[in-house]
Design a protein around this motif. Sequence first.
Motif, short mmCIF file in Angstrom:
data_model
loop_
_atom_site.label_atom_id
_atom_site.label_comp_id
_atom_site.label_asym_id
_atom_site.label_seq_id
_atom_site.Cartn_x
_atom_site.Cartn_y
_atom_site.Cartn_z
N MET A 1 31.51 14.89 43.75
CA MET A 1 31.33 16.08 44.60
C MET A 1 31.97 17.30 43.92
O MET A 1 33.10 17.21 43.42
N ASN A 2 31.28 18.41 43.92
CA ASN A 2 31.81 19.63 43.32
C ASN A 2 32.69 20.34 44.33
O ASN A 2 32.22 21.05 45.21
N ILE A 3 34.02 20.13 44.19
CA ILE A 3 34.96 20.67 45.19
C ILE A 3 35.05 22.19 45.07
O ILE A 3 35.13 22.89 46.07
N HIS A 4 35.04 22.71 43.86
CA HIS A 4 35.11 24.15 43.65
C HIS A 4 33.75 24.64 43.15
O HIS A 4 33.33 24.29 42.04
N ASN A 5 33.08 25.45 43.94
CA ASN A 5 31.76 25.97 43.59
C ASN A 5 31.91 27.45 43.27
O ASN A 5 32.05 28.28 44.15
N ARG A 6 31.88 27.76 41.97
CA ARG A 6 32.11 29.14 41.55
C ARG A 6 30.82 29.97 41.55
O ARG A 6 30.86 31.18 41.36
N THR A 7 29.69 29.30 41.75
CA THR A 7 28.42 30.04 41.72
C THR A 7 28.07 30.63 43.08
O THR A 7 27.28 31.55 43.18
N LYS A 8 28.65 30.08 44.13
CA LYS A 8 28.37 30.56 45.48
C LYS A 8 29.29 31.74 45.79
O LYS A 8 30.50 31.60 45.90
N LYS A 9 28.71 32.93 45.89
CA LYS A 9 29.49 34.14 46.10
C LYS A 9 29.41 34.60 47.56
O LYS A 9 28.35 34.55 48.18
N ILE A 10 30.54 35.03 48.08
CA ILE A 10 30.61 35.55 49.45
C ILE A 10 31.15 36.97 49.40
O ILE A 10 32.17 37.24 48.75
N GLU A 11 30.46 37.88 50.06
CA GLU A 11 30.90 39.27 50.14
C GLU A 11 31.92 39.40 51.27
O GLU A 11 31.57 39.31 52.45
N ILE A 12 33.15 39.61 50.92
CA ILE A 12 34.22 39.74 51.91
C ILE A 12 34.41 41.22 52.24
O ILE A 12 34.54 42.04 51.33
N PRO A 13 34.42 41.59 53.52
CA PRO A 13 34.58 43.01 53.88
C PRO A 13 35.90 43.59 53.35
O PRO A 13 36.87 42.86 53.10
N THR A 14 35.93 44.89 53.23
CA THR A 14 37.05 45.58 52.59
C THR A 14 38.39 45.24 53.23
O THR A 14 39.37 44.91 52.53
N ARG A 15 38.49 45.29 54.55
CA ARG A 15 39.80 45.08 55.18
C ARG A 15 40.26 43.63 55.10
O ARG A 15 41.46 43.35 54.94
N ALA A 16 39.31 42.71 55.20
CA ALA A 16 39.67 41.30 55.03
C ALA A 16 40.15 41.06 53.59
O ALA A 16 41.12 40.32 53.35
N ARG A 17 39.49 41.72 52.65
CA ARG A 17 39.90 41.60 51.25
C ARG A 17 41.29 42.18 51.04
O ARG A 17 42.10 41.67 50.25
N GLN A 18 41.60 43.26 51.78
CA GLN A 18 42.94 43.84 51.70
C GLN A 18 44.00 42.82 52.08
O GLN A 18 45.06 42.72 51.45
N VAL A 19 43.73 42.07 53.14
CA VAL A 19 44.68 41.06 53.60
C VAL A 19 44.87 39.99 52.52
O VAL A 19 46.00 39.62 52.18
#
Length: 420
Positions: free
Chosen positions: A1-19
């Motif tokens: 099983m591929n535990i870390h999937n680096r190809t799947k990208k998620i756009e995290i909103p600016t303020r969540a990214r700040q945290v």
Amino acid sequence: MNIHNRTKKIEIPTRARQVLDSIRGAGFEAFVVGGCVRDSVMGKTPHDWDITTNALPEDIIAIFSRTIPTGIQHGTVTVLIDDEAFEVTTYRLDGDYLDMRRPRTVSYSQKLEDDLSRRDFTINAMAYNDQLGLVDRFGGLEDIENKLVRCVGEPDKRFNEDALRILRALRFSAKLSFDIEGATMESIRRNSANIEKVSMERINTEFEGIIKANTNKLSLINDLDIRAYLFGDFVFNQADLTRAMKLEDIASDEGYLQASKRAMVFNHYRGDLKGLLRFFKYSKKDIDKTIFIWTTLRDDKYADLLNENATWDDLRLTLKLVLRDARDNILAKYAIYAKIIEKYANIGLIFNLFNDIIETGECFSVSHLQISGRDIIDEGLAMGKEVGILLDALLCQVISQPQLNEKKRLLEMARKIQKQ
């Protein structure tokens, strides 16, 4: 099983990214986790962005200037960034569960996988940050692709930790249009009697979630011990569940829509529905709406709404009766929706009439009568509660004969009624 999937990208909103960036900048790990990851992977917009970290609650309080210790006993601190709130929870391991509701003890961990392993379903046990990508230890991504709700680890263990997860599985199945994986469903069948140990308030939340998302999924309850505990001998009727789903196509006011669907799924309930709804801890307002719509579905005095041969006048009279009895124009509208849901050909005609009655000011309420309680009292015709009874009697006649709605004629009618 591929535990870390680096190809799947998620756009995290600016303020969540700040945290995330602030926590990482202080030397700790941080990931978005749970429902926001699941929804993002499925191409949906998350409502909330929850964050998990190896930083302790006191570390989070020190890192951020505005925090609220909302669940600090469980390792959760709410971080405020401008006008947004983010729940930040320390990686944790749960001890033995108390009364199938909450863990007796909670201990913190430095391993993300420990935190993910305690979660309910694989689709909710994924985490993400830009450095490691998608962390998927339990196959959540594969289950999303296969449209399955599957427990993390051993299903019996999960459902004996917290029996509410049984209804949560049904709700996620309804919300996402997923099937419940075989071993998970078998465990639900074995353990469904445990629902008796869960508070009705928590049960209500999940039950309402199923009704809101997909009433057809309530049929799963028919074969579970949940049914006998919650509903006695009542079995959900598949035709009622399917009809309730059709309301989504024509109605949109959430509170009234939910009451309509609730009434429809209980259309064949023969017991004390008001008592059942009280047992479920519904508010009086929700109960009143549901009971009125449920009554409209079953009451023969509104039968002309379903009569293809009803005249224009018959329909007009019946609509005024619904408006009179509902004492709430929106509630009346939703009761009519529920009643005629399968008569799509007549919906336009009926609601043209409905709107015309309201817009032209036709009489369907005591407040529309050209006579008041004070007039009744001044004429010495009635006192106290009898005033209301007399006005209701006058209204019944005016609804069917609008031309009678004149003060002089109403007083004459009132005198005749009182002499009878």
